[in-house]
Design an enzyme around this catalytic site. Structure first.
Site, PDB file in Angstrom:
ATOM      1  N   SER A  46     -25.005  16.634 -51.135  1.00  0.00           N
ATOM      2  CA  SER A  46     -24.244  17.388 -50.124  1.00  0.00           C
ATOM      3  C   SER A  46     -23.079  18.138 -50.768  1.00  0.00           C
ATOM      4  CB  SER A  46     -23.725  16.457 -49.023  1.00  0.00           C
ATOM      5  OG  SER A  46     -22.814  15.510 -49.546  1.00  0.00           O
ATOM      6  N   HIS A  47     -22.717  17.771 -51.999  1.00  0.00           N
ATOM      7  CA  HIS A  47     -21.612  18.453 -52.685  1.00  0.00           C
ATOM      8  C   HIS A  47     -21.984  18.880 -54.101  1.00  0.00           C
ATOM      9  CE1 HIS A  47     -19.743  16.801 -49.163  1.00  0.00           C
ATOM     10  NE2 HIS A  47     -18.852  17.764 -49.293  1.00  0.00           N
ATOM     11  N   ARG A  51     -23.502  23.633 -52.654  1.00  0.00           N
ATOM     12  CA  ARG A  51     -22.195  24.163 -52.238  1.00  0.00           C
ATOM     13  C   ARG A  51     -21.871  25.526 -52.846  1.00  0.00           C
ATOM     14  NH1 ARG A  51     -19.154  21.925 -48.083  1.00  0.00           N
ATOM     15  NH2 ARG A  51     -20.555  20.244 -47.562  1.00  0.00           N
ATOM     16  N   ALA A 121     -15.366  19.680 -52.065  1.00  0.00           N
ATOM     17  CA  ALA A 121     -16.206  18.872 -52.959  1.00  0.00           C
ATOM     18  C   ALA A 121     -16.241  17.411 -52.527  1.00  0.00           C
ATOM     19  CB  ALA A 121     -15.643  18.981 -54.373  1.00  0.00           C
ATOM     20  N   LEU A 123     -15.171  13.568 -53.133  1.00  0.00           N
ATOM     21  CA  LEU A 123     -13.834  13.058 -53.511  1.00  0.00           C
ATOM     22  C   LEU A 123     -13.892  12.070 -54.673  1.00  0.00           C
ATOM     23  CD1 LEU A 123     -10.954  13.513 -52.531  1.00  0.00           C
ATOM     24  CD2 LEU A 123     -11.290  11.698 -50.856  1.00  0.00           C
ATOM     25  N   ASP A 177     -16.657   6.299 -51.636  1.00  0.00           N
ATOM     26  CA  ASP A 177     -16.196   7.616 -51.194  1.00  0.00           C
ATOM     27  C   ASP A 177     -16.913   7.897 -49.896  1.00  0.00           C
ATOM     28  OD1 ASP A 177     -15.484  10.255 -50.817  1.00  0.00           O
ATOM     29  OD2 ASP A 177     -16.777  11.019 -52.417  1.00  0.00           O
ATOM     30  N   ASP A 187     -23.919  16.952 -45.087  1.00  0.00           N
ATOM     31  CA  ASP A 187     -25.201  16.285 -44.803  1.00  0.00           C
ATOM     32  C   ASP A 187     -25.811  16.779 -43.496  1.00  0.00           C
ATOM     33  OD1 ASP A 187     -25.823  14.620 -47.032  1.00  0.00           O
ATOM     34  OD2 ASP A 187     -24.107  13.367 -46.498  1.00  0.00           O
ATOM     35  N   ARG A 302     -26.756  -3.836 -53.210  1.00  0.00           N
ATOM     36  CA  ARG A 302     -26.423  -2.423 -53.418  1.00  0.00           C
ATOM     37  C   ARG A 302     -24.907  -2.259 -53.258  1.00  0.00           C
ATOM     38  NH1 ARG A 302     -24.861   2.730 -53.008  1.00  0.00           N
ATOM     39  NH2 ARG A 302     -26.130   4.191 -51.807  1.00  0.00           N
TER      40      ARG A 302
HETATM   41  P1  NDP Z   1     -22.236   8.156 -47.695  1.00  0.00           P
HETATM   42  O1  NDP Z   1     -22.246   7.636 -46.305  1.00  0.00           O
HETATM   43  O2  NDP Z   1     -23.499   8.659 -48.257  1.00  0.00           O
HETATM   44  O3  NDP Z   1     -21.691   7.042 -48.693  1.00  0.00           O
HETATM   45  C1  NDP Z   1     -20.429   6.478 -48.507  1.00  0.00           C
HETATM   46  C2  NDP Z   1     -20.177   5.408 -49.534  1.00  0.00           C
HETATM   47  O4  NDP Z   1     -20.975   4.274 -49.219  1.00  0.00           O
HETATM   48  C3  NDP Z   1     -20.553   5.808 -50.963  1.00  0.00           C
HETATM   49  O5  NDP Z   1     -19.618   5.263 -51.841  1.00  0.00           O
HETATM   50  C4  NDP Z   1     -21.938   5.190 -51.135  1.00  0.00           C
HETATM   51  O6  NDP Z   1     -22.246   4.880 -52.491  1.00  0.00           O
HETATM   52  C5  NDP Z   1     -21.805   3.936 -50.320  1.00  0.00           C
HETATM   53  N1  NDP Z   1     -23.061   3.471 -49.763  1.00  0.00           N
HETATM   54  C6  NDP Z   1     -24.023   4.222 -49.186  1.00  0.00           C
HETATM   55  N2  NDP Z   1     -25.029   3.430 -48.766  1.00  0.00           N
HETATM   56  C7  NDP Z   1     -24.684   2.167 -49.090  1.00  0.00           C
HETATM   57  C8  NDP Z   1     -25.316   0.906 -48.925  1.00  0.00           C
HETATM   58  N3  NDP Z   1     -26.503   0.783 -48.310  1.00  0.00           N
HETATM   59  N4  NDP Z   1     -24.689  -0.194 -49.391  1.00  0.00           N
HETATM   60  C9  NDP Z   1     -23.491  -0.092 -50.004  1.00  0.00           C
HETATM   61  N5  NDP Z   1     -22.842   1.077 -50.195  1.00  0.00           N
HETATM   62  C10 NDP Z   1     -23.431   2.193 -49.735  1.00  0.00           C
HETATM   63  O7  NDP Z   1     -21.108   9.307 -47.855  1.00  0.00           O
HETATM   64  P2  NDP Z   1     -20.540  10.276 -46.769  1.00  0.00           P
HETATM   65  O8  NDP Z   1     -21.699  10.917 -46.108  1.00  0.00           O
HETATM   66  O9  NDP Z   1     -19.561   9.588 -45.924  1.00  0.00           O
HETATM   67  O10 NDP Z   1     -19.789  11.349 -47.679  1.00  0.00           O
HETATM   68  C11 NDP Z   1     -20.548  12.152 -48.555  1.00  0.00           C
HETATM   69  C12 NDP Z   1     -19.640  12.959 -49.434  1.00  0.00           C
HETATM   70  O11 NDP Z   1     -19.003  13.994 -48.674  1.00  0.00           O
HETATM   71  C13 NDP Z   1     -18.497  12.196 -50.089  1.00  0.00           C
HETATM   72  O12 NDP Z   1     -18.536  12.423 -51.474  1.00  0.00           O
HETATM   73  C14 NDP Z   1     -17.235  12.809 -49.498  1.00  0.00           C
HETATM   74  O13 NDP Z   1     -16.127  12.864 -50.368  1.00  0.00           O
HETATM   75  C15 NDP Z   1     -17.718  14.202 -49.182  1.00  0.00           C
HETATM   76  N6  NDP Z   1     -16.858  14.843 -48.188  1.00  0.00           N
HETATM   77  C16 NDP Z   1     -15.945  15.767 -48.611  1.00  0.00           C
HETATM   78  C17 NDP Z   1     -15.078  16.345 -47.713  1.00  0.00           C
HETATM   79  C18 NDP Z   1     -14.035  17.292 -48.151  1.00  0.00           C
HETATM   80  O14 NDP Z   1     -13.247  17.724 -47.318  1.00  0.00           O
HETATM   81  N7  NDP Z   1     -13.948  17.657 -49.396  1.00  0.00           N
HETATM   82  C19 NDP Z   1     -15.138  16.015 -46.286  1.00  0.00           C
HETATM   83  C20 NDP Z   1     -16.112  14.996 -45.971  1.00  0.00           C
HETATM   84  C21 NDP Z   1     -16.948  14.447 -46.892  1.00  0.00           C
HETATM   85  P3  NDP Z   1     -23.138   5.894 -53.402  1.00  0.00           P
HETATM   86  O15 NDP Z   1     -22.181   6.964 -53.819  1.00  0.00           O
HETATM   87  O16 NDP Z   1     -23.644   5.071 -54.535  1.00  0.00           O
HETATM   88  O17 NDP Z   1     -24.257   6.394 -52.535  1.00  0.00           O
HETATM   89  O1  PYC Z   2     -19.128  17.561 -46.086  1.00  0.00           O
HETATM   90  O2  PYC Z   2     -17.711  17.303 -44.435  1.00  0.00           O
HETATM   91  C1  PYC Z   2     -18.034  17.803 -45.519  1.00  0.00           C
HETATM   92  C2  PYC Z   2     -17.086  18.699 -46.203  1.00  0.00           C
HETATM   93  C3  PYC Z   2     -16.027  19.343 -45.672  1.00  0.00           C
HETATM   94  C4  PYC Z   2     -15.452  20.062 -46.683  1.00  0.00           C
HETATM   95  C5  PYC Z   2     -16.164  19.835 -47.809  1.00  0.00           C
HETATM   96  N1  PYC Z   2     -17.159  18.983 -47.502  1.00  0.00           N
END
Ligand code: NDP
Ligand code: PYC
Length: 336
Positions: A46-47, A51, A121, A123, A177, A187, A302
């Protein structure tokens, strides 16, 4: 869909070329390219390269300054402010990073407040390197209004992720994260592209009715927070720390409607770095190891961050995987 692979360094160079060609300085290009290539390498799609069009359309719209020079202010023994100059947050972090580490080692804890910045990106790349050098790091960043506070009728918060990294004695750092929305906006876009449904309870349509259709969320709808009122409180905290404290915009405070093509949220970011070497207890990395072992002992197979680290190990041997059409598009964008 056919897949291609490319060595990490090559992908990084390709992305840097693209950024420079679309208006960033060489320094900014290298920081963003490293970040984006790392996400692709780790399978954080997703990042990853997905992007790039968003970065380029934001740069092209004049909404973000790809050549900004961050201004670092050494505010107090444990406090640094950075004005990112309307540029990206990662070069601002890079400009202050050594001072942040020095202050954390000197005082046990240090805080970096970045404002006037764009973060588009994942985080974890901002926190994980601190844990690799034995420090604990926490970061929050707010994004753009697309999340409904719990119990409210309209979106206000951003997707507002929280990232944490801690050193571990016998393994990769412990890193999580996570967006405080039920799903990251990136996503939702990927689900829409793939024609997949969202999990129930993820989002609402433009009329506030629950929907599992990612297109309805993207076209005037909104996301919910994860975990109901608990995720909503965390999202509020992110707004307060990443924007309220840093001097950045809340997710609802910027208006990009006059900048067609703008995609990068203009907000703020906070980092807190702790030197666990100041503890009076046992070595922190050993304590972290003990906890991880006990978690695994009770059946958690995990760990957060584990998938990324596994993907990384594979990519470093086999190359970074991406769609063949994405690679072709990247080469075109680089002018190759
Ligand atoms: P996920 O829900 O995919 O994952 C969240 C965390 O949970 C990760 O550390 C992941 O590890 C872990 N995880 C996932 N599945 C399991 C499991 N079954 N058991 C244990 N741990 C688990 O991430 P999000 O969808 O919430 O976020 C995705 C990305 O989007 C992030 O990198 C975030 O920083 C980014 N984002 C950026 C924004 C911005 O403004 N720049 C805004 C919003 C989101 P693993 O990494 O190993 O999968
Ligand atoms: O995936 O929510 C997100 C996001 C917002 C800004 C960058 N990524």
């Amino acid at each position: 869909m056919s897949l291609a692979t490319i060595p990490f360094e090559e992908l990084q160079n390709l992305l840097a070329q693209i950024f420079v060609r679309h208006g960033t300085s060489q320094r900014v290009a290298e920081v963003l390219a490293h970040n984006c290539a790392s996400a692709q390498r780790d399978g954080a799609h997703s990042h990853g390269v997905f992007r790039i069009p968003g970065y380029l359309s934001s740069l092209g719209s004049g909404w973000v300054n790809g050549k900004a020079e961050p201004v670092v202010t050494d505010t107090a023994p444990s406090y640094i402010n950075v004005d990112a100059g309307g540029g990206f947050a990662q070069p601002a972090l890079a400009a202050a990073r050594q001072l942040l580490v020095d202050k954390a080692r000197e005082n046990g804890i240090a805080l970096l407040a970045i404002h006037n910045s764009h973060h588009f990106a994942a985080l974890w790349p901002d926190v994980e390197p601190f844990a690799e050098e034995g420090l604990i790091a926490i970061s929050v960043v707010n994004s753009m209004t697309c999340v409904v506070p719990h119990g409210a009728q309209k979106p206000l918060f951003g997707t507002n992720p929280i990232a944490f990294a801690a050193p571990r004695a016998n393994g990769e750092p412990v890193v999580f994260d996570m967006a405080t929305s039920a799903i990251a906006h990136g996503d939702v876009q990927l689900a829409a592209l793939a024609g997949k449904e969202l999990a129930p309870g993820t989002g609402v349509d433009r009329n506030g009715n629950p929907t599992n259709d990612p297109r309805e969320v993207l076209e005037g709808g909104a996301l919910l927070t994860f975990g109901g009122y608990k995720g909503s409180a965390l999202s509020m905290m992110v707004e307060l720390l990443a924007a309220g404290l840093t001097g950045g915009n809340f997710s609802f405070e910027f208006d990009w409607s006059q900048h067609p093509g703008a995609k990068t949220p203009w907000t703020g970011q906070l980092l807190i770095v702790i030197d666990p070497g100041k503890t009076t207890g046992a070595a922190f990395a050993n304590r972290c190891e003990t906890l991880v072992e006990r978690m695994q002992g009770v059946g958690q197979t995990r760990m957060p961050g584990q998938n990324r680290h596994q993907n990384r190990a594979k990519a470093l041997v086999e190359g970074v995987s991406l769609k063949a059409e994405e690679l072709a598009q990247l080469r075109e964008l680089a002018g190759l």
